[in-house]
Design a protein around this motif. Structure first.
Motif, PDB file in Angstrom:
ATOM      1  N   GLN A   1       0.829  -1.212   0.000  1.00 54.90           N
ATOM      2  CA  GLN A   1       0.000   0.000   0.000  1.00 54.90           C
ATOM      3  C   GLN A   1       0.861   1.258   0.000  1.00 54.90           C
ATOM      4  N   ARG A   2       1.938   1.265   0.780  1.00 59.16           N
ATOM      5  CA  ARG A   2       2.827   2.433   0.810  1.00 59.16           C
ATOM      6  C   ARG A   2       3.502   2.634  -0.540  1.00 59.16           C
ATOM      7  N   ALA A   3       3.895   1.531  -1.188  1.00 56.95           N
ATOM      8  CA  ALA A   3       4.508   1.621  -2.519  1.00 56.95           C
ATOM      9  C   ALA A   3       3.513   2.200  -3.526  1.00 56.95           C
ATOM     10  N   ILE A   4       2.275   1.743  -3.480  1.00 61.06           N
ATOM     11  CA  ILE A   4       1.232   2.277  -4.368  1.00 61.06           C
ATOM     12  C   ILE A   4       1.000   3.757  -4.095  1.00 61.06           C
ATOM     13  N   ASP A   5       0.899   4.106  -2.831  1.00 55.28           N
ATOM     14  CA  ASP A   5       0.639   5.501  -2.456  1.00 55.28           C
ATOM     15  C   ASP A   5       1.705   6.455  -2.981  1.00 55.28           C
ATOM     16  N   ASN A   6       2.929   5.972  -3.098  1.00 51.60           N
ATOM     17  CA  ASN A   6       4.049   6.839  -3.467  1.00 51.60           C
ATOM     18  C   ASN A   6       4.559   6.609  -4.882  1.00 51.60           C
ATOM     19  N   SER A   7       3.737   6.008  -5.730  1.00 48.80           N
ATOM     20  CA  SER A   7       4.143   5.711  -7.104  1.00 48.80           C
ATOM     21  C   SER A   7       3.052   6.109  -8.088  1.00 48.80           C
ATOM     22  N   LEU A   8       3.437   6.216  -9.331  1.00 51.34           N
ATOM     23  CA  LEU A   8       2.498   6.357 -10.441  1.00 51.34           C
ATOM     24  C   LEU A   8       2.154   4.933 -10.856  1.00 51.34           C
ATOM     25  N   CYS A   9       0.890   4.534 -10.683  1.00 53.98           N
ATOM     26  CA  CYS A   9       0.489   3.143 -10.891  1.00 53.98           C
ATOM     27  C   CYS A   9      -0.392   2.986 -12.123  1.00 53.98           C
ATOM     28  N   PHE A  10      -0.241   1.839 -12.763  1.00 53.86           N
ATOM     29  CA  PHE A  10      -1.005   1.503 -13.953  1.00 53.86           C
ATOM     30  C   PHE A  10      -1.703   0.174 -13.698  1.00 53.86           C
ATOM     31  N   GLY A  11      -3.018   0.176 -13.864  1.00 50.52           N
ATOM     32  CA  GLY A  11      -3.782  -1.057 -13.777  1.00 50.52           C
ATOM     33  C   GLY A  11      -4.288  -1.420 -15.160  1.00 50.52           C
ATOM     34  N   ALA A  12      -4.294  -2.713 -15.458  1.00 48.16           N
ATOM     35  CA  ALA A  12      -4.855  -3.224 -16.714  1.00 48.16           C
ATOM     36  C   ALA A  12      -6.135  -3.969 -16.359  1.00 48.16           C
TER      37      ALA A  12
ATOM     38  N   GLY B   1      -3.670  -6.886 -14.606  1.00 52.62           N
ATOM     39  CA  GLY B   1      -2.260  -6.527 -14.683  1.00 52.62           C
ATOM     40  C   GLY B   1      -1.963  -5.293 -13.868  1.00 52.62           C
ATOM     41  N   PHE B   2      -0.688  -5.086 -13.585  1.00 47.78           N
ATOM     42  CA  PHE B   2      -0.257  -3.973 -12.741  1.00 47.78           C
ATOM     43  C   PHE B   2       1.168  -3.591 -13.098  1.00 47.78           C
ATOM     44  N   ALA B   3       1.470  -2.326 -12.982  1.00 49.63           N
ATOM     45  CA  ALA B   3       2.835  -1.804 -13.083  1.00 49.63           C
ATOM     46  C   ALA B   3       2.882  -0.530 -12.260  1.00 49.63           C
ATOM     47  N   ARG B   4       4.031  -0.254 -11.673  1.00 52.54           N
ATOM     48  CA  ARG B   4       4.167   1.011 -10.957  1.00 52.54           C
ATOM     49  C   ARG B   4       5.505   1.647 -11.281  1.00 52.54           C
TER      50      ARG B   4
ATOM     51  N   VAL C   1       5.854  -5.104 -12.220  1.00 52.70           N
ATOM     52  CA  VAL C   1       5.057  -5.334 -13.429  1.00 52.70           C
ATOM     53  C   VAL C   1       4.636  -6.802 -13.460  1.00 52.70           C
ATOM     54  N   PHE C   2       3.336  -7.035 -13.593  1.00 52.19           N
ATOM     55  CA  PHE C   2       2.860  -8.408 -13.754  1.00 52.19           C
ATOM     56  C   PHE C   2       1.521  -8.431 -14.462  1.00 52.19           C
ATOM     57  N   VAL C   3       1.251  -9.583 -15.066  1.00 55.32           N
ATOM     58  CA  VAL C   3      -0.031  -9.892 -15.684  1.00 55.32           C
ATOM     59  C   VAL C   3      -0.462 -11.225 -15.092  1.00 55.32           C
ATOM     60  N   LEU C   4      -1.708 -11.332 -14.680  1.00 59.19           N
ATOM     61  CA  LEU C   4      -2.201 -12.593 -14.128  1.00 59.19           C
ATOM     62  C   LEU C   4      -2.003 -13.716 -15.148  1.00 59.19           C
ATOM     63  N   GLU C   5      -1.702 -14.891 -14.663  1.00 55.93           N
ATOM     64  CA  GLU C   5      -1.337 -16.026 -15.502  1.00 55.93           C
ATOM     65  C   GLU C   5      -2.350 -16.293 -16.615  1.00 55.93           C
ATOM     66  N   ALA C   6      -3.641 -16.225 -16.317  1.00 53.44           N
ATOM     67  CA  ALA C   6      -4.677 -16.541 -17.304  1.00 53.44           C
ATOM     68  C   ALA C   6      -4.715 -15.559 -18.474  1.00 53.44           C
ATOM     69  N   GLN C   7      -4.112 -14.383 -18.311  1.00 55.99           N
ATOM     70  CA  GLN C   7      -4.146 -13.363 -19.361  1.00 55.99           C
ATOM     71  C   GLN C   7      -2.804 -13.168 -20.054  1.00 55.99           C
ATOM     72  N   ARG C   8      -1.825 -13.957 -19.707  1.00 57.57           N
ATOM     73  CA  ARG C   8      -0.508 -13.825 -20.328  1.00 57.57           C
ATOM     74  C   ARG C   8      -0.549 -14.296 -21.778  1.00 57.57           C
ATOM     75  N   GLY C   9       0.308 -13.703 -22.586  1.00 55.78           N
ATOM     76  CA  GLY C   9       0.391 -14.074 -23.990  1.00 55.78           C
ATOM     77  C   GLY C   9      -0.685 -13.447 -24.854  1.00 55.78           C
TER      78      GLY C   9
ATOM     79  N   GLU D   1       0.411  -3.601 -23.866  1.00 54.19           N
ATOM     80  CA  GLU D   1      -0.509  -2.457 -23.714  1.00 54.19           C
ATOM     81  C   GLU D   1      -0.142  -1.633 -22.488  1.00 54.19           C
ATOM     82  N   MET D   2       0.199  -2.310 -21.380  1.00 57.19           N
ATOM     83  CA  MET D   2       0.611  -1.572 -20.179  1.00 57.19           C
ATOM     84  C   MET D   2       1.880  -0.782 -20.449  1.00 57.19           C
ATOM     85  N   MET D   3       2.862  -1.420 -21.105  1.00 52.81           N
ATOM     86  CA  MET D   3       4.117  -0.724 -21.380  1.00 52.81           C
ATOM     87  C   MET D   3       3.913   0.446 -22.337  1.00 52.81           C
ATOM     88  N   THR D   4       3.041   0.296 -23.300  1.00 53.45           N
ATOM     89  CA  THR D   4       2.737   1.408 -24.200  1.00 53.45           C
ATOM     90  C   THR D   4       2.161   2.576 -23.413  1.00 53.45           C
TER      91      THR D   4
END
Length: 141
Positions: free
Chosen positions: A38-49, A57-60, A74-82, A88-91
């Protein structure tokens, strides 16, 4: 695949899912406490997919929004990988207006070099100039 939506709205983040993934299934943050996530999220620019309103998916990015940024968690849930979610998150990350004109944008990866290379990331030009304090098992205690 249904329409993918990328958002920087922290209120939309599924913090419980992010914590569960990082603390139980990531290769870099096993055991991380929820309060730390939560502290990392609070202090970062976060991206949700999101697919159909569900976060997949998530990246911060930790940044001063002027000269430096560090991409992490950075991660994407296993069922949505590939399915192009990470691309899209990186773009979205690379196009974000507050991440333009940075002198240095860094990340660490053990297995996604080709993904990040597609967005201009390379091994450090001057690796001898970089130093770190690294505690890989900090959350194990």
């Amino acid at each position: 695949m249904p329409a993918l939506h990328i958002s920087t709205d922290k209120a939309a983040l599924d913090v419980a899912m992010i914590h569960q993934f990082l603390s139980e299934r990531s290769t870099w943050a096993i055991g991380i406490p929820l309060v730390t996530v939560q502290r990392a999220i609070d202090n970062s620019l976060c991206f949700g997919a999101y697919l159909d309103g569900r976060q997949v998916g998530f990246a911060r990015v930790t940044t001063d929004r002027a000269t430096f940024a560090y991409l992490a968690d950075v991660f994407v849930l296993e069922a949505q990988r590939g399915k192009g979610v990470s691309k899209e998150m990186m773009t979205a990350v690379m196009a974000h207006p507050e991440l333009q004109g940075l002198r240095r944008f860094m990340l660490a990866t053990s297995d996604a070099h080709s993904l990040y290379a597609g967005y201009g990331f390379t091994p450090p030009a001057r690796p001898a100039s970089l130093m770190e304090r690294y505690f890989p098992d900090i959350y194990a205690n």
